[in-house]
Design a protein around this motif. Structure first.
Motif, PDB file in Angstrom:
ATOM      1  N   THR A   1      17.303   9.250 -14.208  1.00 20.29           N
ATOM      2  CA  THR A   1      17.540  10.548 -13.589  1.00 20.29           C
ATOM      3  C   THR A   1      16.249  11.353 -13.521  1.00 20.29           C
ATOM      4  O   THR A   1      15.339  11.173 -14.331  1.00 20.29           O
ATOM      5  N   ALA A   2      16.184  12.232 -12.536  1.00 24.57           N
ATOM      6  CA  ALA A   2      15.025  13.099 -12.363  1.00 24.57           C
ATOM      7  C   ALA A   2      15.488  14.354 -11.647  1.00 24.57           C
ATOM      8  O   ALA A   2      16.504  14.358 -10.935  1.00 24.57           O
ATOM      9  N   SER A   3      14.765  15.435 -11.844  1.00 24.86           N
ATOM     10  CA  SER A   3      15.073  16.690 -11.160  1.00 24.86           C
ATOM     11  C   SER A   3      13.774  17.303 -10.663  1.00 24.86           C
ATOM     12  O   SER A   3      12.730  17.191 -11.316  1.00 24.86           O
ATOM     13  N   ALA A   4      13.865  17.952  -9.494  1.00 20.94           N
ATOM     14  CA  ALA A   4      12.669  18.505  -8.847  1.00 20.94           C
ATOM     15  C   ALA A   4      12.837  19.994  -8.619  1.00 20.94           C
ATOM     16  O   ALA A   4      13.947  20.489  -8.375  1.00 20.94           O
ATOM     17  N   THR A   5      11.743  20.715  -8.698  1.00 21.34           N
ATOM     18  CA  THR A   5      11.693  22.132  -8.345  1.00 21.34           C
ATOM     19  C   THR A   5      10.623  22.312  -7.288  1.00 21.34           C
ATOM     20  O   THR A   5       9.577  21.663  -7.325  1.00 21.34           O
ATOM     21  N   LEU A   6      10.895  23.209  -6.340  1.00 21.57           N
ATOM     22  CA  LEU A   6       9.982  23.463  -5.246  1.00 21.57           C
ATOM     23  C   LEU A   6       9.701  24.949  -5.145  1.00 21.57           C
ATOM     24  O   LEU A   6      10.578  25.783  -5.426  1.00 21.57           O
ATOM     25  N   ALA A   7       8.478  25.282  -4.723  1.00 19.35           N
ATOM     26  CA  ALA A   7       8.115  26.687  -4.566  1.00 19.35           C
ATOM     27  C   ALA A   7       8.951  27.358  -3.483  1.00 19.35           C
ATOM     28  O   ALA A   7       9.171  28.576  -3.518  1.00 19.35           O
ATOM     29  N   ALA A   8       9.443  26.584  -2.511  1.00 22.33           N
ATOM     30  CA  ALA A   8      10.235  27.158  -1.425  1.00 22.33           C
ATOM     31  C   ALA A   8      11.609  27.628  -1.889  1.00 22.33           C
ATOM     32  O   ALA A   8      12.219  28.489  -1.251  1.00 22.33           O
ATOM     33  N   PHE A   9      12.105  27.084  -2.997  1.00 23.06           N
ATOM     34  CA  PHE A   9      13.429  27.442  -3.500  1.00 23.06           C
ATOM     35  C   PHE A   9      13.327  27.766  -4.991  1.00 23.06           C
ATOM     36  O   PHE A   9      13.707  26.945  -5.835  1.00 23.06           O
ATOM     37  N   PRO A  10      12.761  28.912  -5.356  1.00 20.23           N
ATOM     38  CA  PRO A  10      12.573  29.245  -6.783  1.00 20.23           C
ATOM     39  C   PRO A  10      13.897  29.347  -7.520  1.00 20.23           C
ATOM     40  O   PRO A  10      14.887  29.854  -6.998  1.00 20.23           O
ATOM     41  N   GLY A  11      13.882  28.813  -8.739  1.00 15.23           N
ATOM     42  CA  GLY A  11      15.067  28.864  -9.581  1.00 15.23           C
ATOM     43  C   GLY A  11      16.102  27.813  -9.277  1.00 15.23           C
ATOM     44  O   GLY A  11      17.157  27.767  -9.923  1.00 15.23           O
ATOM     45  N   GLU A  12      15.860  26.935  -8.313  1.00 16.30           N
ATOM     46  CA  GLU A  12      16.825  25.907  -7.929  1.00 16.30           C
ATOM     47  C   GLU A  12      16.259  24.531  -8.271  1.00 16.30           C
ATOM     48  O   GLU A  12      15.076  24.270  -8.075  1.00 16.30           O
ATOM     49  N   ARG A  13      17.124  23.665  -8.769  1.00 20.68           N
ATOM     50  CA  ARG A  13      16.717  22.313  -9.135  1.00 20.68           C
ATOM     51  C   ARG A  13      17.476  21.314  -8.263  1.00 20.68           C
ATOM     52  O   ARG A  13      18.668  21.468  -8.005  1.00 20.68           O
ATOM     53  N   PHE A  14      16.768  20.281  -7.822  1.00 25.06           N
ATOM     54  CA  PHE A  14      17.342  19.241  -6.988  1.00 25.06           C
ATOM     55  C   PHE A  14      17.379  17.946  -7.802  1.00 25.06           C
ATOM     56  O   PHE A  14      16.337  17.445  -8.233  1.00 25.06           O
ATOM     57  N   ALA A  15      18.591  17.433  -8.021  1.00 27.33           N
ATOM     58  CA  ALA A  15      18.766  16.248  -8.861  1.00 27.33           C
ATOM     59  C   ALA A  15      18.680  14.984  -8.022  1.00 27.33           C
ATOM     60  O   ALA A  15      19.137  14.949  -6.871  1.00 27.33           O
ATOM     61  N   GLY A  16      18.088  13.943  -8.593  1.00 28.85           N
ATOM     62  CA  GLY A  16      17.987  12.659  -7.923  1.00 28.85           C
ATOM     63  C   GLY A  16      17.796  11.548  -8.928  1.00 28.85           C
ATOM     64  O   GLY A  16      17.911  11.757 -10.143  1.00 28.85           O
ATOM     65  N   ARG A  17      17.484  10.364  -8.415  1.00 26.41           N
ATOM     66  CA  ARG A  17      17.272   9.196  -9.274  1.00 26.41           C
ATOM     67  C   ARG A  17      16.034   8.438  -8.819  1.00 26.41           C
ATOM     68  O   ARG A  17      15.673   8.460  -7.641  1.00 26.41           O
TER      69      ARG A  17
END
Length: 490
Positions: free
Chosen positions: A268-284
């Motif tokens: 598992t991994a999660s990403a954060t982007l400057a375009a969407f502060p405070g939001e995490r995108f989960a993936g694998r």
């Protein structure tokens, strides 16, 4: 009375003068020796080698006084310091002035602390190629351009295919004869010419040839390449467009090669982007690519992320945290480590105010905690603040560091700790009921039993039904759980 002295009187006066001078000289020598010896011996009779500033231990002084470096008094260096059985001995008052802070090496849960950066890219597995099925001419285009986002079935161009007209006319003529076998053969010929099933069905329904076909996209996404323009002729098999789907995207993260052993596909991994502060995108993790970049000594880890609403745009910069189930490890605050470049040391706090450097082998690091693989036993005390001053003192005294292979200098008596897995059946304020696997060290079979909680906070965040890995000991009050870690879902 005669003023002249006899020879006998002159001899007596000379002897008296010599005795007086000798006595004075002896007194002076004794006084000088006493003055020299006084600062070199402490009240307890301990011999003083020199004085020094604890903040600058390499600078020595031959007499006491105030330090020229810091606003503090110089401290004596005794001859018997550094000659104890192990380590060096330091006055407790001095250790308090130095602000030493002692921590204990303890077992705990170590999570994955691996963080990397990367960029969003198209999912190269979600690519559709649109080709011409037969030679023809472009009669009409639909105003598309590379980069456009289109839906599935969107038209790209109308093609006139002359060779299809004759084949369709033959099919209709054979169909009118009523011969089923010939009709099937004629229909098969239309399919072999590359005619889509929808066009063949339209010819059957309408009873007339359809030699103009609309080329459309099989999937939705963004147009990466577009090779069709009004008025041009196309050959069979010519690529007209490439469409890349946007339902999922790749995050290509650059990870140092030293961390390669911590990564595996499916993690598992999660990403954060400057375009969407405070939001995490989960993936694998979809793949760990086999090559390493020679310039940066990094390898590329490909993470697949869902892209709902096509919010993630290729080229965006992202920070990724690699998840992983926590595991039990012997932990020490990272600030307690002394890294020399060739080896890693810690400063042991031994009984009786003694200190000794010890070489350790470190593992993973996360959350300010470092895993100790070898060189330290659970329960040993280590200096976490001010250890560099003690290390300098030990170096000046010639104290050797304890090697990794040596046994603990003063390992405390500890209760045996056992580990196993199980499922939570019940949680109460001070106890937990677990259906656990067999514990071979205690000759326990698999069973359900209630354990005391060493700390009620241990069970916080867990619920009935969770699969866990836990450790416990046989304390006088009964079996007591010391740590619980949730097992990774499979």
């Amino acid at each position: 009375m005669s003023l002249e002295l006899s020879a006998r009187d002159r001899l007596a006066l000379a002897a008296a003068a010599i005795a007086l001078v000798a006595g004075a000289a002896g007194y002076g020598i004794a006084t000088l020796r006493s003055a020299d010896d006084t600062p070199q011996t402490a009240e307890g009779g301990r011999k003083i080698l020199y004085w020094y500033d604890p903040m600058v231990p390499s600078q020595h002084f031959d007499k006491p006084g105030k330090s020229p470096f810091m606003d503090m008094q110089l401290v004596p260096k005794y001859a018997d310091e550094g000659e104890t059985e192990t380590g060096i001995r330091i006055d407790p008052a001095r250790t308090q002035n130095l602000g030493l802070r002692v921590v204990v090496a303890e077992r705990g849960a170590l999570g994955s602390g691996l963080t990397a950066t990367g960029t969003i890219d198209f999912n190269q597995r979600d690519v559709a190629v649109v080709q011409a099925r037969a030679s023809g001419f472009v009669q009409r285009v639909y105003g598309r351009a590379p980069g456009d986002v289109i839906g599935a079935g969107a038209p790209l161009a109308d093609l006139l295919v002359p060779e299809w007209a004759g084949a369709q006319a033959e099919f209709l003529a054979v169909r009118r004869t009523g011969d089923a076998a010939l009709t099937r053969a004629a229909r098969q010929r239309l399919a072999l010419l590359g005619m889509p099933p929808g066009t063949i069905a339209a010819v059957e329904r309408g009873g007339r040839p359809h030699n103009v076909i609309t080329v459309s996209t099989p999937t939705g996404g963004t147009i990466k390449t577009l090779g069709v323009r009004a008025g041009m002729s196309v050959a069979a098999g010519q690529t007209l467009a490439e469409v890349n789907g946007l339902g999922t995207v790749w995050l290509n993260a650059a990870v140092p090669e030293a961390m390669a052993g911590q990564l595996r596909p499916g993690q598992t991994a999660s990403a954060t982007l400057a375009a969407f502060p405070g939001e995490r995108f989960a993936g694998r993790v979809a793949a760990v690519l086999p090559d390493v970049q020679a310039e940066s000594r990094t390898l590329t880890v490909r993470i697949e992320l869902p892209n709902r609403g096509a919010r993630l745009k290729p080229g965006m910069f992202a920070t990724v945290d690699f998840g992983g189930s926590a595991r039990s490890a012997l932990l020490l605050p990272s600030e307690a480590l002394i890294r020399t470049g060739k080896r890693t040391l810690v400063m042991l706090a031994l009984p009786g105010g003694r200190y000794q450097p010890a070489e350790v082998q470190t593992g993973s690091e996360a959350g300010g905690q470092t895993e100790i693989l070898a060189g330290l036993a659970e329960g040993e005390k280590v200096i976490a603040s001010g250890q560099f001053l003690i290390d300098s003192e030990a170096s000046l005294s010639g104290v050797e560091a304890r090697p990794i292979s040596a046994p603990p200098t003063s390992a405390p008596a500890k209760t045996a700790v056992y580990e196993t897995t199980g499922r939570i059946e019940k949680i109460e304020s001070a106890s937990i009921t677990l259906n656990h696997a067999a514990v071979l060290a205690l000759k326990w079979p698999a069973m359900t039993m209630t354990f005391r909680l060493a700390n009620p906070a241990i069970a916080r965040g867990f619920k009935i039904g969770d699969r866990v890995h836990f450790s416990f000991d046989q304390s006088p009050e009964g079996p007591t759980v010391r740590s619980i870690v949730r097992e990774a879902s499979r």
